[in-house]
Each structure stands twice: as C-alpha cells, then as structure tokens.
Design a protein around this motif. Structure first.
Motif, mmCIF file in Angstrom:
data_model
loop_
_atom_site.group_PDB
_atom_site.id
_atom_site.type_symbol
_atom_site.label_atom_id
_atom_site.label_comp_id
_atom_site.label_asym_id
_atom_site.label_seq_id
_atom_site.Cartn_x
_atom_site.Cartn_y
_atom_site.Cartn_z
ATOM 1 N N MET A 34 0.842 -1.191 0.000
ATOM 2 C CA MET A 34 0.000 0.000 0.000
ATOM 3 C C MET A 34 0.880 1.244 0.000
ATOM 4 O O MET A 34 1.869 1.313 0.712
ATOM 5 C CB MET A 34 -0.918 -0.003 1.212
ATOM 6 C CG MET A 34 -1.941 -1.132 1.164
ATOM 7 S SD MET A 34 -3.045 -1.133 2.576
ATOM 8 C CE MET A 34 -1.899 -1.672 3.821
ATOM 9 N N ALA A 35 0.526 2.236 -0.750
ATOM 10 C CA ALA A 35 1.383 3.393 -0.942
ATOM 11 C C ALA A 35 1.320 4.331 0.254
ATOM 12 O O ALA A 35 0.275 4.577 0.816
ATOM 13 C CB ALA A 35 0.974 4.141 -2.219
ATOM 14 N N GLU A 36 2.476 4.859 0.632
ATOM 15 C CA GLU A 36 2.513 5.746 1.771
ATOM 16 C C GLU A 36 2.271 7.178 1.339
ATOM 17 O O GLU A 36 2.357 7.514 0.175
ATOM 18 C CB GLU A 36 3.867 5.648 2.477
ATOM 19 C CG GLU A 36 5.058 5.885 1.564
ATOM 20 C CD GLU A 36 5.527 4.597 0.899
ATOM 21 O OE1 GLU A 36 4.744 3.644 0.877
ATOM 22 O OE2 GLU A 36 6.640 4.569 0.390
ATOM 23 N N PHE B 171 -18.342 -2.213 -4.594
ATOM 24 C CA PHE B 171 -18.268 -0.864 -4.056
ATOM 25 C C PHE B 171 -17.221 -0.755 -2.946
ATOM 26 O O PHE B 171 -16.607 0.295 -2.777
ATOM 27 C CB PHE B 171 -19.639 -0.420 -3.552
ATOM 28 C CG PHE B 171 -20.541 0.110 -4.638
ATOM 29 C CD1 PHE B 171 -20.155 1.185 -5.416
ATOM 30 C CD2 PHE B 171 -21.770 -0.472 -4.889
ATOM 31 C CE1 PHE B 171 -20.973 1.681 -6.416
ATOM 32 C CE2 PHE B 171 -22.590 0.006 -5.894
ATOM 33 C CZ PHE B 171 -22.188 1.089 -6.658
ATOM 34 N N VAL B 172 -17.028 -1.810 -2.175
ATOM 35 C CA VAL B 172 -15.972 -1.778 -1.161
ATOM 36 C C VAL B 172 -14.620 -1.524 -1.821
ATOM 37 O O VAL B 172 -13.831 -0.679 -1.369
ATOM 38 C CB VAL B 172 -15.939 -3.092 -0.349
ATOM 39 C CG1 VAL B 172 -14.709 -3.133 0.544
ATOM 40 C CG2 VAL B 172 -17.195 -3.237 0.503
ATOM 41 N N GLU C 145 -4.828 5.844 -0.909
ATOM 42 C CA GLU C 145 -3.737 5.405 -1.784
ATOM 43 C C GLU C 145 -3.009 4.189 -1.242
ATOM 44 O O GLU C 145 -2.398 3.429 -1.988
ATOM 45 C CB GLU C 145 -2.754 6.552 -2.012
ATOM 46 C CG GLU C 145 -2.033 7.009 -0.767
ATOM 47 C CD GLU C 145 -1.114 8.184 -1.035
ATOM 48 O OE1 GLU C 145 -0.025 8.221 -0.461
ATOM 49 O OE2 GLU C 145 -1.505 9.053 -1.829
ATOM 50 N N ARG C 146 -3.080 3.951 0.067
ATOM 51 C CA ARG C 146 -2.428 2.776 0.644
ATOM 52 C C ARG C 146 -3.235 1.507 0.431
ATOM 53 O O ARG C 146 -2.691 0.404 0.463
ATOM 54 C CB ARG C 146 -2.187 2.995 2.138
ATOM 55 C CG ARG C 146 -1.163 4.088 2.441
ATOM 56 C CD ARG C 146 -1.196 4.458 3.902
ATOM 57 N NE ARG C 146 -2.453 5.101 4.250
ATOM 58 C CZ ARG C 146 -2.828 5.374 5.496
ATOM 59 N NH1 ARG C 146 -2.049 5.022 6.497
ATOM 60 N NH2 ARG C 146 -3.970 5.977 5.734
ATOM 61 N N LEU C 147 -4.559 1.649 0.229
ATOM 62 C CA LEU C 147 -5.416 0.489 0.014
ATOM 63 C C LEU C 147 -5.668 0.216 -1.462
ATOM 64 O O LEU C 147 -6.117 -0.883 -1.813
ATOM 65 C CB LEU C 147 -6.763 0.694 0.721
ATOM 66 C CG LEU C 147 -6.749 0.652 2.245
ATOM 67 C CD1 LEU C 147 -8.133 0.931 2.792
ATOM 68 C CD2 LEU C 147 -6.251 -0.693 2.753
ATOM 69 N N ALA D 221 -6.879 -3.270 -3.393
ATOM 70 C CA ALA D 221 -8.126 -3.408 -4.142
ATOM 71 C C ALA D 221 -7.863 -3.990 -5.524
ATOM 72 O O ALA D 221 -8.590 -4.875 -5.999
ATOM 73 C CB ALA D 221 -8.821 -2.048 -4.264
ATOM 74 N N LEU D 222 -6.799 -3.516 -6.185
ATOM 75 C CA LEU D 222 -6.429 -4.059 -7.493
ATOM 76 C C LEU D 222 -6.069 -5.531 -7.380
ATOM 77 O O LEU D 222 -6.530 -6.363 -8.176
ATOM 78 C CB LEU D 222 -5.247 -3.272 -8.061
ATOM 79 C CG LEU D 222 -4.606 -3.863 -9.327
ATOM 80 C CD1 LEU D 222 -5.592 -3.828 -10.496
ATOM 81 C CD2 LEU D 222 -3.327 -3.121 -9.684
#
Length: 705
Positions: free
Chosen positions: A1-3, A462-463, A471-473, A477-478
């Motif tokens: 996940m991006a910091e 939708f979640v 941006e960290r999640l 999700a991808l």
C-alpha cells in the motif's frame, strides 16, 4: 500500500454451467445508476478531502497510478526529504545490482526513498516510469519493453504467483536487461509481502528518519517563494510542540506539522494534539453501555441515512447481538424482534443523540438534491469523515468476537436485503475497516459477498471502489479484483471483479482494468455479459475525459487486430457492437454521438471499430447504432465535420461492392420513422460520400433519392 507523500489475453475458461443471469436485480442498471450518481450525490456535503482527486482522474499521489512521473512531481515529493539511516548502503546496492526492493511499513517513506535513489543515479530533471504493482516480472522484458537509462518504480509490489523456478529465471533475465540498458528498477513492498517475492536477494529493510531531526531539517529549509517566513514559537509552546512531533511515526505527518507551524504555531499544536482523536478515545474510555455502543457501531456502517431507516438497522443489530448472547448461553436464538411486554418502557431515544456522543455524532436535517426543504429528514452523522474512521478504528482495537461476530452477521444481512443507499454506506464503512483489518475484511466479508447474490457482489465491488480513495489500500483493491478474475476463481467472483473494474479501480489502474475486462469477455456467458457491461460503463464514465476514451478505443482496435481464432473474433466483435451502441449514463443519447460532437479525434477511432462491425455478420446491429448516432447529431451544425471524418476513416477498408452493399443497408435502415427525417438523411449522405473512394456526381443518388 502506498505511503503518503514526503512533502505533502487471459486463460479462457471451458464453457461454464448456469448461463442464466441472476433475477434478483439488474447489476448493470444498478451499478450504472450508482456510477452515474456518484459524481453528484455520493460524497455530497460530507467530503473532507481537499488534496484528493475523485472520479476518473489522475491519482493524487505521484507514482501510484502507472505512467510517467514528471521531474517536477518528483521534486515536489522530495522537497523536504531527509536521508534516513541506511540510505547510502541501499543506494549503493541499487547502483551495483540495478534492482532494489525497499521493504518497510506503510508510511515509512519508501516511495520517497525510491524516487530519491533513482534521481541521484539518473540526475535531476529525469522523470521516472511507474509500473503497475500487479505486473509480472516476466512482462517487463517482453517485447523489448525496457528503455535505456530510465528509472522504473513499482510501488507496493504484490508478489508473483508463478513457481519459484520461473520467477528466478524471470528475475535474472530482467536484471540482465536492466544492466544492458543502463536502467534501474526500485520496488517497494510491505514486510508481509516479502515471503511472496522472487526478489528476496535484492531486499533491504527500510525505516523512516527520526521525527525530530526531520522536523529540524524542514524548519531550517528556506521557505518557498511567497510562503510565510518561519514564525517565532513561544517557549511555552516549543517544548510541547517538539514532544508531540517526537511521537509521530510517518515522515509525511512531520512535514505536515512544519507547514502548519509556518502558518500558525498555535493551530499546529492543536492539530498535533488531535482533538478529534482524543474525543473519540475519551468516549470509548468511559466504557459506554450497550444502549450507546450499538447505535454507534451501527452508525459506523450506516451513516447519513434517514433516521427512521437508521433506527431499523440499529434495532436489527441489537437482535443479532442478543441472539449471539443467547446462543453463547445455550438458549435458543430469537427468530426476530422479541414481542414487547405490556406497557413497555419506551425511551426518548432520539433525544439522546444530543448528549450521547458530543463532538462525535449529531442529528442534522438534510434534503436530497432537488427536493424542497419541507421534505427534509433528520439524519445522524459523524462530526467529520475522520471521526467515522477513528470510531471504526477504536471498535476494532477495543472489542473482540462478542461484538464483531454479530456485527458481521448484521452486515451480511444488509448486503442481501437492504437497498442501494444502505449497501453503499455499508461498503464505505467496510472500506474504512480494511485500513485496520484487511485480512479479516477479505476473509469474512469480501470473499463471501463476491460469491454471493447480485446485491452482495455489488456491495463487494463498491468496497473495492471506496478502498481506492486511500492510496495505501488502492493496490490491495487491485490485487483482490485481479485474484477474483483469475480462471478457477469461479463465475461469481469474476463477475464481481468486472463490476469493480468499471469503477474506481479502473480509474487508477486503467490498462489493468481494460485488459482484464477484455479477457473476461472470452469466458462463459454470464461472465462475458458482465465484462461487456463493465467495458461499456468504463467508457461511458469517461465523458469528461477524452484522453481516456482515446486510450480505450486504441486498446480495442489493437485487440481486434490481433485475434487468432474464430471464437476470439466473434467475442471481440460482440464487444465492439455493444460499445458502439452504448448510451450515455445521464442522457438519452448514444455515447458515440456525444464523443463525436465533443472531440473530433475520436472519429478515426470510432470509424475503425465501426467498419469492423459493418463488414461482419453483425452488420445489422452496427447499422442501427450508426443511424441512431446520426439522428442524435442532426441538429448540431458542427457535426458535419465529425461525420465526414468518421466516413473518411472507413474509406480505405471498403471496395466498391462493399460500399454498394453498405449503402443499401443504410438506405433501408433510414426508412424507419425514427430516422426518416431531413437532418439524419443529410448526415447519412455526408457519411456515405466520405466513405466512397470516388464520390458520385449526384450526392443525392447515394440514398436512392
């Protein structure tokens, strides 16, 4: 996940059984409607995200979305950068090996470290190429995709699923290609992902710099042009200020504190004290009784609904909690709401919201957009979106199975039985919960929903969309959606992935989304239908972004040109016809007409797709879509240019015999009452004249008139 910033063709299934579609709801209509309303309603009046970019636009964080990162963006990220311990050693390994993996926790400055090392090696003024975190290492060396003297970065790498021997071969091949090109690759990964990496030999641990040295470094840096100078901090504030800064763990939070300090030392200190967090902690510290705790837990997943609806949901949560308690005691569970005793004690429950959670939640009166004030309803809302996040975090950290088991059962029931508005709030709350308990969310909620009914699949989709707001999640999700789309994951999960790729996941990861959806169109009927609907939605939601539409058309043209089998061509042409016949989301008009009217550059792209369909067995549907498009453009004086460009783009693919056949098909279709009007006839003549290699002497004769 991006910091946070430092400074601010798929394996195809065998034919699947059960090709009938679910009848409980219409996924395309509901998802399409939801996507269409999202821009106007979903975040209406309650969004506090000044630095965020919503919808189908560029991601707020440089490098999060795959693509080129401009030098100016790199400079912005590194504006306040301070090298942490171990930086020089890591940079030396990158220079020697050309591959480096920075392994650290979220928010530790991994991205800034990757940018800094690549900039130091390649020089200032050099941009970087950001790649998808789901890229296969083998893909990077395919088709000679690597360029000379380029810095590549993969943020939040999710690992490989290939056998170890295959991965090791791919890594060695990649390293050799990077050496030959004089290019470098830096990946960032979380410690938990290290077990899946084929790059373990290239991993180095990454830690953020100490907060106080970073604080002093940022303060010592001259202010930017036009920015306020460094203020004088009163001694009584300085000690507490440094104490609060010393508790920070993320470099981005330290930099944010310095920027706030330049504006107002007092305000900066108040922000560091974080009154909202303290208020939430104090409330939970009083060990609230169930009469207060359960409504608060319900509100965390059902905020902003009419109070009458929220009360029903809150009572239902109480039933689930009571059933759990009774089952734990060995008593039979209630079948529903217990029958009340005579003369029950009816509390003034609505009045309690004025004192139940001061500073956390409050009742407000709101009207829906376009509704008069007399039809307003009272709703219970949190003081801010951040407070909702904090409440979910406290619920997760303080309460165990006794609360979360019935809460999950309640969420499952809402995902099946409730309406779209309730399910949207449930999805938003679950996305916030994923920040604190992603494995639990995936195992106990997302997977069952992705395998469930239509409404549950929509909720799961939708979640993933709401997860992309963080941006960290977003990479998670991808990764989840890609996993659901894999062969063998099942039809239901593949359909859920298709729904997700039509939304925010596709917004951030465009190529991955379209590529995955295109592959799903070759699966069984149910999956293929859902994938085509999502491709149409993906395009329809790009009305305000012509460049995205051009990207989509180029991708489809490329795939159509490289089909290998009759089935692949049939699947591709079916997708093309549905795209050409698509309607706009918020208007009764063909999408192709809108694109031709607003951006003439789409004409050659549309023309290439149309000629492929017109010269196939699907000509009848393609002609009908073409006539509807011309009818929608008849009243636009400037449409002639776009229609002529559309015809000219199809001219080279037609010989005289094909043109005559097409002229007859169009002439026949134009006899329909909806199209037998002068404006449509005129544009049809312009189109057919442009398509003919040698224009006729009498243009009117083109339509037999």
């Amino acid at each position: 996940m991006a910091e946070p910033e430092y400074g601010a063709p798929h394996e195809r299934d065998a034919p699947e059984e059960g090709h009938g579609t679910d009848r409980a709801a219409s996924p395309d209509s509901e998802l399409g409607a939801a996507l269409g309303q999202r821009v106007y309603n979903t975040f209406y009046g309650r969004v506090d995200a000044g630095d965020a970019v919503f919808g189908f636009g560029a991601a707020a964080a440089p490098g999060l979305a795959p693509g080129f990162v401009e030098p100016a963006e790199i400079d912005r990220v590194l504006r306040d950068y301070l090298h942490p311990d171990g930086y020089d050693e890591a940079a030396g390994r990158l220079q020697d090996d050309h591959i480096l993996v920075l392994v650290g926790e979220d928010g530790s400055g991994r991205r800034a470290g990757a940018f800094a090392m690549l900039r130091d090696l390649l020089g200032r003024g050099t941009g970087l190429q950001s790649l998808s975190p789901a890229n296969s290492l083998a893909d990077l060396t395919e088709r000679d995709g690597l360029k000379a003297e380029v810095g590549y970065v993969i943020l939040d790498y999710v690992g490989e699923t290939h056998p170890d021997a295959v991965q090791e071969f791919a890594v060695k091949k990649l390293q050799g290609a990077l050496r030959n090109k004089g290019s470098y690759l830096v990946l960032t990964a979380a410690p938990a992902a290290q077990r899946r990496l084929a790059l373990r030999a290239f991993c180095v641990p990454w830690h953020p710099p100490d907060p106080l040295p970073l604080f002093d470094h940022c303060l010592a840096r001259p202010p930017e042009k036009g920015a306020a100078p460094r203020p004088d901090v009163p001694p009584e504030l300085a000690a507490e200020l440094r104490e609060r800064v010393g508790e920070l763990r993320r470099p981005g939070d330290v930099v944010k504190a310095v920027r706030g300090l330049r504006e107002s030392p007092t305000a900066a200190l108040l922000a560091l004290r974080d009154g909202a967090k303290q208020t939430v902690r104090d409330w939970f510290g009083t060990r609230p009784p169930a009469d207060d705790l359960l409504p608060m837990a319900a509100l965390a997943f059902a905020e902003g609904l009419p109070e009458r609806t929220f009360e029903e949901l809150s009572v239902l949560l109480g039933v689930h909690v009571r059933n759990w308690d009774r089952s734990a005691d060995g008593a039979p569970p209630d079948e529903g709401v217990p029958v009340p005793q005579p003369y029950p004690d009816i509390e003034q429950s609505r009045a309690r919201w004025s004192s139940r959670a001061v500073g956390i939640a409050e009742p407000v009166r709101r009207t829906e957009q376009g509704t008069d004030h007399c039809r307003s309803e009272r709703m219970i809302v949190f003081a801010s979106p951040r407070v909702r996040d904090l409440v979910i975090g406290e619920l997760h950290s303080l309460y165990g199975y006794g609360l979360w088991y019935p809460l999950r059962q309640w969420l499952h029931q809402l995902s099946v039985e409730s309406g779209p508005d309730v399910r949207a709030e449930v999805a938003r709350g679950v996305a916030l919960l994923a920040k604190y308990a992603l494995p639990e969310v995936e195992e106990n909620l997302l997977r069952p929903w992705a395998d469930g009914t239509t409404s549950q699949r929509l909720t799961a989709a939708f979640v993933l969309q709401f997860m992309c707001a963080d941006e960290r999640l977003a990479p998670q999700a991808l990764s989840t959606a890609l996993g659901w789309s894999q062969w063998g994951a099942g039809q239901s999960r593949a359909i859920t992935a298709a729904m997700a790729f039509a939304g925010e996941v596709g917004s951030v990861y465009r190529f991955k989304a379209v590529d995955c959806l295109w592959g799903l169109t070759g699966r069984g009927q149910r999956v293929a239908v859902a994938a085509r609907r999502s491709l149409v939605l993906f395009l329809a939601t790009a009305e305000r972004e012509p460049e995205r539409a051009l990207f989509f058309f180029r991708y489809v043209r490329t795939q159509l040109a490289h089909v290998r089998t009759r089935k692949e061509r049939s699947d591709a042409l079916e997708t093309v016809v549905q795209v050409l016949a698509a309607e706009r989301l918020n208007a009764v008009e063909p999408l192709a007409a809108f694109l031709l009217r607003t951006d003439v550059r789409t004409a050659p792209q549309l023309g290439s797709l149309w000629i492929s369909a017109l010269l196939s067995v699907r000509r009848g549907r393609a002609v009908a879509a073409l006539c509807r498009t011309l009818a929608a453009l008849q009243d636009d004086p400037a449409a002639t240019r776009s229609v002529r460009a559309l015809g000219e783009s199809m001219r080279s693919a037609l010989d005289h015999r094909q043109w005559e056949a097409l002229r007859g098909a169009v002439s026949s279709a134009l006899r329909h009452p909806d199209f037998a009007i002068p404006g449509t006839q005129r544009l049809a003549r312009v189109l057919l004249d442009s398509m003919r290699r040698h224009a006729p002497a009498d243009a009117v004769s083109v339509l037999g008139g």
